[in-house]
Design a protein around this motif. Sequence first.
Motif, PDB file in Angstrom:
ATOM      1  N   CYS A   1      34.944  52.845  -1.875  1.00 52.38           N
ATOM      2  CA  CYS A   1      34.353  51.657  -2.502  1.00 52.38           C
ATOM      3  C   CYS A   1      35.428  50.805  -3.151  1.00 52.38           C
ATOM      4  O   CYS A   1      36.382  51.335  -3.751  1.00 52.38           O
ATOM      5  CB  CYS A   1      33.335  52.096  -3.559  1.00 52.38           C
ATOM      6  SG  CYS A   1      32.759  50.780  -4.662  1.00 52.38           S
ATOM      7  N   VAL A   2      35.266  49.501  -3.060  1.00 54.28           N
ATOM      8  CA  VAL A   2      36.097  48.548  -3.787  1.00 54.28           C
ATOM      9  C   VAL A   2      35.187  47.736  -4.710  1.00 54.28           C
ATOM     10  O   VAL A   2      34.116  47.291  -4.302  1.00 54.28           O
ATOM     11  CB  VAL A   2      36.869  47.611  -2.838  1.00 54.28           C
ATOM     12  CG1 VAL A   2      35.941  46.857  -1.885  1.00 54.28           C
ATOM     13  CG2 VAL A   2      37.731  46.614  -3.627  1.00 54.28           C
ATOM     14  N   VAL A   3      35.615  47.575  -5.956  1.00 55.52           N
ATOM     15  CA  VAL A   3      34.907  46.724  -6.907  1.00 55.52           C
ATOM     16  C   VAL A   3      35.815  45.532  -7.182  1.00 55.52           C
ATOM     17  O   VAL A   3      36.906  45.697  -7.757  1.00 55.52           O
ATOM     18  CB  VAL A   3      34.572  47.465  -8.217  1.00 55.52           C
ATOM     19  CG1 VAL A   3      33.735  46.574  -9.135  1.00 55.52           C
ATOM     20  CG2 VAL A   3      33.846  48.772  -7.924  1.00 55.52           C
ATOM     21  N   ALA A   4      35.403  44.363  -6.745  1.00 48.71           N
ATOM     22  CA  ALA A   4      36.253  43.179  -6.847  1.00 48.71           C
ATOM     23  C   ALA A   4      35.417  41.914  -6.732  1.00 48.71           C
ATOM     24  O   ALA A   4      34.436  41.871  -5.976  1.00 48.71           O
ATOM     25  CB  ALA A   4      37.326  43.197  -5.764  1.00 48.71           C
ATOM     26  N   ARG A   5      35.831  40.871  -7.484  1.00 43.93           N
ATOM     27  CA  ARG A   5      35.234  39.543  -7.295  1.00 43.93           C
ATOM     28  C   ARG A   5      36.057  38.723  -6.310  1.00 43.93           C
ATOM     29  O   ARG A   5      35.547  37.754  -5.747  1.00 43.93           O
ATOM     30  CB  ARG A   5      35.121  38.823  -8.642  1.00 43.93           C
ATOM     31  CG  ARG A   5      33.986  39.334  -9.513  1.00 43.93           C
ATOM     32  CD  ARG A   5      33.859  38.590 -10.826  1.00 43.93           C
ATOM     33  NE  ARG A   5      34.945  38.915 -11.762  1.00 43.93           N
ATOM     34  CZ  ARG A   5      34.909  38.660 -13.064  1.00 43.93           C
ATOM     35  NH1 ARG A   5      33.842  38.065 -13.597  1.00 43.93           N
ATOM     36  NH2 ARG A   5      35.928  38.983 -13.837  1.00 43.93           N
ATOM     37  N   ASP A   6      37.297  39.114  -6.092  1.00 46.33           N
ATOM     38  CA  ASP A   6      38.176  38.411  -5.166  1.00 46.33           C
ATOM     39  C   ASP A   6      37.762  38.766  -3.736  1.00 46.33           C
ATOM     40  O   ASP A   6      37.930  39.902  -3.282  1.00 46.33           O
ATOM     41  CB  ASP A   6      39.624  38.843  -5.422  1.00 46.33           C
ATOM     42  CG  ASP A   6      40.643  38.054  -4.604  1.00 46.33           C
ATOM     43  OD1 ASP A   6      40.344  37.728  -3.441  1.00 46.33           O
ATOM     44  OD2 ASP A   6      41.747  37.807  -5.126  1.00 46.33           O
TER      45      ASP A   6
ATOM     46  N   ALA B   1      39.014  37.966  -0.876  1.00 46.08           N
ATOM     47  CA  ALA B   1      40.112  38.361   0.026  1.00 46.08           C
ATOM     48  C   ALA B   1      40.468  39.830  -0.181  1.00 46.08           C
ATOM     49  O   ALA B   1      40.735  40.555   0.788  1.00 46.08           O
ATOM     50  CB  ALA B   1      41.329  37.473  -0.227  1.00 46.08           C
ATOM     51  N   VAL B   2      40.483  40.277  -1.431  1.00 45.18           N
ATOM     52  CA  VAL B   2      40.745  41.681  -1.725  1.00 45.18           C
ATOM     53  C   VAL B   2      39.667  42.557  -1.088  1.00 45.18           C
ATOM     54  O   VAL B   2      39.953  43.579  -0.453  1.00 45.18           O
ATOM     55  CB  VAL B   2      40.816  41.912  -3.246  1.00 45.18           C
ATOM     56  CG1 VAL B   2      40.740  43.411  -3.571  1.00 45.18           C
ATOM     57  CG2 VAL B   2      42.103  41.325  -3.812  1.00 45.18           C
TER      58      VAL B   2
ATOM     59  N   LEU C   1      37.710  46.394   3.019  1.00 49.22           N
ATOM     60  CA  LEU C   1      36.678  46.730   4.009  1.00 49.22           C
ATOM     61  C   LEU C   1      37.266  46.851   5.407  1.00 49.22           C
ATOM     62  O   LEU C   1      36.859  47.715   6.191  1.00 49.22           O
ATOM     63  CB  LEU C   1      35.585  45.662   3.992  1.00 49.22           C
ATOM     64  CG  LEU C   1      34.713  45.580   2.735  1.00 49.22           C
ATOM     65  CD1 LEU C   1      33.828  44.337   2.784  1.00 49.22           C
ATOM     66  CD2 LEU C   1      33.857  46.824   2.579  1.00 49.22           C
ATOM     67  N   GLY C   2      38.225  46.008   5.720  1.00 54.82           N
ATOM     68  CA  GLY C   2      38.788  46.001   7.070  1.00 54.82           C
ATOM     69  C   GLY C   2      39.812  47.077   7.321  1.00 54.82           C
ATOM     70  O   GLY C   2      39.974  47.523   8.461  1.00 54.82           O
ATOM     71  N   ARG C   3      40.523  47.511   6.276  1.00 59.97           N
ATOM     72  CA  ARG C   3      41.658  48.405   6.491  1.00 59.97           C
ATOM     73  C   ARG C   3      41.409  49.853   6.097  1.00 59.97           C
ATOM     74  O   ARG C   3      42.156  50.735   6.520  1.00 59.97           O
ATOM     75  CB  ARG C   3      42.881  47.864   5.740  1.00 59.97           C
ATOM     76  CG  ARG C   3      43.323  46.505   6.256  1.00 59.97           C
ATOM     77  CD  ARG C   3      44.736  46.181   5.861  1.00 59.97           C
ATOM     78  NE  ARG C   3      45.167  44.920   6.437  1.00 59.97           N
ATOM     79  CZ  ARG C   3      46.412  44.461   6.404  1.00 59.97           C
ATOM     80  NH1 ARG C   3      47.358  45.200   5.822  1.00 59.97           N
ATOM     81  NH2 ARG C   3      46.728  43.313   6.942  1.00 59.97           N
ATOM     82  N   VAL C   4      40.413  50.114   5.278  1.00 59.92           N
ATOM     83  CA  VAL C   4      40.142  51.504   4.907  1.00 59.92           C
ATOM     84  C   VAL C   4      39.445  52.204   6.063  1.00 59.92           C
ATOM     85  O   VAL C   4      38.446  51.718   6.603  1.00 59.92           O
ATOM     86  CB  VAL C   4      39.274  51.577   3.629  1.00 59.92           C
ATOM     87  CG1 VAL C   4      38.735  52.985   3.421  1.00 59.92           C
ATOM     88  CG2 VAL C   4      40.092  51.141   2.423  1.00 59.92           C
TER      89      VAL C   4
ATOM     90  N   VAL D   1      32.199  52.292   4.002  1.00 66.12           N
ATOM     91  CA  VAL D   1      33.048  51.534   3.079  1.00 66.12           C
ATOM     92  C   VAL D   1      32.169  50.501   2.385  1.00 66.12           C
ATOM     93  O   VAL D   1      31.485  49.711   3.038  1.00 66.12           O
ATOM     94  CB  VAL D   1      34.217  50.847   3.813  1.00 66.12           C
ATOM     95  CG1 VAL D   1      35.170  50.221   2.808  1.00 66.12           C
ATOM     96  CG2 VAL D   1      34.964  51.835   4.706  1.00 66.12           C
ATOM     97  N   LEU D   2      32.185  50.526   1.049  1.00 71.36           N
ATOM     98  CA  LEU D   2      31.302  49.668   0.261  1.00 71.36           C
ATOM     99  C   LEU D   2      32.082  48.661  -0.573  1.00 71.36           C
ATOM    100  O   LEU D   2      33.201  48.936  -1.006  1.00 71.36           O
ATOM    101  CB  LEU D   2      30.446  50.512  -0.692  1.00 71.36           C
ATOM    102  CG  LEU D   2      29.604  51.626  -0.104  1.00 71.36           C
ATOM    103  CD1 LEU D   2      30.175  52.976  -0.487  1.00 71.36           C
ATOM    104  CD2 LEU D   2      28.160  51.532  -0.594  1.00 71.36           C
ATOM    105  N   HIS D   3      31.439  47.529  -0.834  1.00 75.36           N
ATOM    106  CA  HIS D   3      31.970  46.519  -1.747  1.00 75.36           C
ATOM    107  C   HIS D   3      30.947  46.306  -2.845  1.00 75.36           C
ATOM    108  O   HIS D   3      29.798  45.970  -2.576  1.00 75.36           O
ATOM    109  CB  HIS D   3      32.231  45.204  -1.000  1.00 75.36           C
ATOM    110  CG  HIS D   3      32.641  44.061  -1.883  1.00 75.36           C
ATOM    111  ND1 HIS D   3      32.268  42.759  -1.629  1.00 75.36           N
ATOM    112  CD2 HIS D   3      33.382  44.031  -3.033  1.00 75.36           C
ATOM    113  CE1 HIS D   3      32.763  41.975  -2.565  1.00 75.36           C
ATOM    114  NE2 HIS D   3      33.442  42.715  -3.436  1.00 75.36           N
ATOM    115  N   ASN D   4      31.373  46.531  -4.079  1.00 81.20           N
ATOM    116  CA  ASN D   4      30.516  46.301  -5.251  1.00 81.20           C
ATOM    117  C   ASN D   4      29.193  47.052  -5.175  1.00 81.20           C
ATOM    118  O   ASN D   4      28.126  46.499  -5.471  1.00 81.20           O
ATOM    119  CB  ASN D   4      30.273  44.802  -5.465  1.00 81.20           C
ATOM    120  CG  ASN D   4      31.502  44.059  -5.946  1.00 81.20           C
ATOM    121  OD1 ASN D   4      32.484  44.679  -6.349  1.00 81.20           O
ATOM    122  ND2 ASN D   4      31.474  42.737  -5.889  1.00 81.20           N
ATOM    123  N   ALA D   5      29.245  48.308  -4.792  1.00 83.25           N
ATOM    124  CA  ALA D   5      28.043  49.150  -4.755  1.00 83.25           C
ATOM    125  C   ALA D   5      28.466  50.603  -4.900  1.00 83.25           C
ATOM    126  O   ALA D   5      29.535  51.006  -4.438  1.00 83.25           O
ATOM    127  CB  ALA D   5      27.265  48.952  -3.450  1.00 83.25           C
ATOM    128  N   SER D   6      27.606  51.399  -5.523  1.00 86.22           N
ATOM    129  CA  SER D   6      27.897  52.801  -5.799  1.00 86.22           C
ATOM    130  C   SER D   6      28.099  53.606  -4.525  1.00 86.22           C
ATOM    131  O   SER D   6      27.398  53.415  -3.520  1.00 86.22           O
ATOM    132  CB  SER D   6      26.742  53.409  -6.599  1.00 86.22           C
ATOM    133  OG  SER D   6      26.853  54.813  -6.684  1.00 86.22           O
TER     134      SER D   6
END
Length: 415
Positions: free
Chosen positions: A341-346, A348-349, A354-357, A362-367
């Motif tokens: 998981c990545v927690v980010a407002r950016d 691009a980050v 999401l693309g490289r892990v 793979v999650l963005h801003n979710a548990s």
Amino acid sequence: MNLINDMARAARAALPALAAATTAQKSLAITAAAAAIRGRMAELLAANAADMAAAQASSVSAALQDRLALDAGRAAGIAAGLDAVAGLTDPVGEVIAQWAQPNGLQFSRVRVPLGVIGIIYESRPGVTADAAALCLMAGNACLLRGGSEAALSNAVLLDCVAFGLRSAGLPAAAVQMVPAGDRALVGQMLSAHGLIDVIIPRGGKGLIARVQQEARVPVLAHLDGINHVYVDASADPDQAVAIVMNSKLRRTAVCGAMETLLIDAAAPLALKQRLLAALLDGPCEVRGDAAVQAIDARVIPAVPQDFHTEYIAAIASAAEVAGVDDAIAHIQAHGSQHTECVVARDAAVAERFLGRVDAAIVLHNASTQFADGGEFGFGAEIGIATGRLHARGPVALPELTIFKTLVRGTGQVRP
């Protein structure tokens, strides 16, 4: 005498009836099983209480006890999960690709059942119901081998599934329970090449390692759930704390729980302090690198093995990283390709992560605790697969099918 071979042959004999079953017939079997669970709720909870008492007397680990335990809410959830599966789209016969060749041949690729599936699992009684329902809806027969610690609970659930099969006029051999307690039977399942088409293990590392090492049958599985949450400098502080806490402490025994927190070195000190304080006050033991120890004196020093450990407990490792690329490198070195998981407002980050892990989920801003087939809208799952063949992520209805290619011609011969 090889009990597993006899059971597998009976399961294979049931496959034609399952292939001929309509979607309505399969749904009826599953909903009737759900109704039976609701009707026998008191009996199921009493059986589970007896299983729990025996587990406690045998010093079964707290993590396994958490997976074993049923209350009215969890038992009702098992029945609701069956109803959800019964309402899903039947994958069998679905056309997943169509094309034509210049010579006029027409091709179509359609989903078909895998066949006989062996499912080996520990503790979780709900797997008995979920596995039976998913296998049945996908047109498969299954041999279920639950752990001895859940034997009484599983017996009640199997009776409910058997009632559902009878209600729909389907053969009882479509779902069979392998006797628990005899480890030799697990070995027979793993060596039943040609009779069992795939094995799906769900349980502790020791079980899954044995299955992967000994199986002569294809395996869908994950070995470890060493899952990370990376909190970027751009993260919303309130959101980051909520996601980290839920990822780690909602249920520490599930395979989707966070085991390692990665914090961007460029994040505000106040955010770093909030994240660590929230975990430590959780309460959760935190084992950190030198940078993390400097933020909160309650953090104990981590050793290298901590970052390769699936704790399945209120313990987390933590490290500072130099931005998203360093976080990705850490995950590549220490992760198990399960859930990240990545927690980010950016944006691009987030997209870079999401693309490289490389992970099944793979999650963005979710548990990370959303790593569950039910949460994906699949109704239920048998497990999470982290391999690279056939299925990856939650193993649900589509993953319990394979495809065949139909070719329609008008007399073509190959020159």
